[in-house]
Design a protein around this motif. Structure first.
Motif, short mmCIF file in Angstrom:
data_model
loop_
_atom_site.label_atom_id
_atom_site.label_comp_id
_atom_site.label_asym_id
_atom_site.label_seq_id
_atom_site.Cartn_x
_atom_site.Cartn_y
_atom_site.Cartn_z
N MET A 80 32.98 44.55 46.03
CA MET A 80 34.22 43.80 46.30
C MET A 80 35.37 44.43 45.54
O MET A 80 35.15 44.99 44.45
CB MET A 80 34.08 42.35 45.80
CG MET A 80 33.34 41.45 46.73
SD MET A 80 33.18 39.80 46.01
CE MET A 80 31.68 39.98 45.08
N GLN B 19 39.33 40.59 45.65
CA GLN B 19 38.31 39.78 46.36
C GLN B 19 37.44 39.02 45.37
O GLN B 19 37.13 37.84 45.57
CB GLN B 19 37.44 40.68 47.24
CG GLN B 19 38.15 41.17 48.48
CD GLN B 19 37.35 42.26 49.20
OE1 GLN B 19 36.53 42.97 48.60
NE2 GLN B 19 37.60 42.41 50.48
N ARG C 248 39.40 36.14 44.11
CA ARG C 248 39.65 35.15 45.17
C ARG C 248 38.37 34.39 45.53
O ARG C 248 38.36 33.18 45.61
CB ARG C 248 40.20 35.87 46.40
CG ARG C 248 41.15 35.02 47.22
CD ARG C 248 41.88 35.76 48.33
NE ARG C 248 41.09 36.74 49.03
CZ ARG C 248 41.37 38.06 49.03
NH1 ARG C 248 42.40 38.51 48.35
NH2 ARG C 248 40.62 38.91 49.71
N LYS C 249 37.26 35.13 45.67
CA LYS C 249 36.03 34.48 46.13
C LYS C 249 35.27 33.78 45.00
O LYS C 249 34.63 32.77 45.21
CB LYS C 249 35.09 35.52 46.76
CG LYS C 249 35.59 36.04 48.09
CD LYS C 249 34.49 36.86 48.77
CE LYS C 249 35.00 37.47 50.05
NZ LYS C 249 34.25 38.63 50.48
N HIS C 250 35.29 34.38 43.81
CA HIS C 250 34.43 33.85 42.74
C HIS C 250 35.17 33.45 41.47
O HIS C 250 34.56 32.98 40.52
CB HIS C 250 33.36 34.90 42.38
CG HIS C 250 32.54 35.32 43.55
ND1 HIS C 250 31.58 34.52 44.12
CD2 HIS C 250 32.55 36.46 44.28
CE1 HIS C 250 31.03 35.15 45.15
NE2 HIS C 250 31.61 36.32 45.27
#
Ligand code: S3P
Length: 181
Positions: free
Chosen positions: A43, A47, A50-52
């Protein structure tokens, strides 16, 4: 075992650009911590955030610091927040000389303004004043450096020469045995 040269400093102080040239000049391997984290997680840093969330990013960063701390003969460009965790500093200092790159808030703002999407923590920093505040909050963490170099208005080759000269001085000092008392 040759010491690593560990570049620390705020976002936009030139750690990756300087690190690459420094490694080339010293015939050492260059490692960019964030790029390594991206490679391993699959990633981009944005990302990951944003995701984790930042917590996951910091734990990836910690694992990377532990791993690189066991290596030698590397030039390492760290992420600007690596020094916020004392464990990271301890791991990387075991076999590393810390070089802090500095730049004025105005220069930092100019350098990062076109690459903000890669730097989630700067999403909300829209003015030089915002950068000044973030820099002030980080100042004490960057103070762990063995060497400090101001990159503002400096030509890349000159900067690299200065770092090489200072690293040699620190290395010589470390090799000098303590005086007998
Ligand atoms: C960060 C700096 C970034 C990256 C992440 C967090 C920070 O690296 O590691 O977005 O906390 O200062 P650069 O300093 O290479 O931009």
């Amino acid at each position: 075992m040759g010491k690593n040269i560990v570049l620390i400093g705020f976002m936009g102080t030139g750690k990756s650009t300087v690190g690459m040239r420094l490694a080339e000049r010293l015939h050492l391997q260059f490692v960019d911590m964030d790029r390594e984290i991206e490679r391993i997680t699959g990633m981009t840093i944005s990302q990951l955030f944003r995701k984790h969330g930042e917590t996951r990013f910091r734990s990836e960063e910690q694992l990377m610091a532990q791993k690189l701390g066991r290596c030698s003969n590397l030039v390492i460009a760290t992420g600007g927040g690596v020094v916020l965790q004392p464990d990271n500093v301890a791991a990387l200092k075991k076999n590393g000389i810390f070089v802090a790159l500095e730049a004025s808030p105005e220069v930092i703002m100019a350098r990062v303004s076109h690459k903000k999407s890669n730097r989630p923590l700067l999403n909300k920093a829209t003015t030089v004043e915002d950068v000044k505040k973030m820099l002030a909050a980080r100042e004490e963490f960057y103070a762990c450096a063995d060497i400090r170099v101001d990159t503002t208005g400096q030509e890349l080759n000159k900067l690299v020469n200065e770092i090489i000269a200072q690293v040699k001085r620190v290395n010589t000092r470390r090799k000098t045995p303590p005086e007998q008392c």
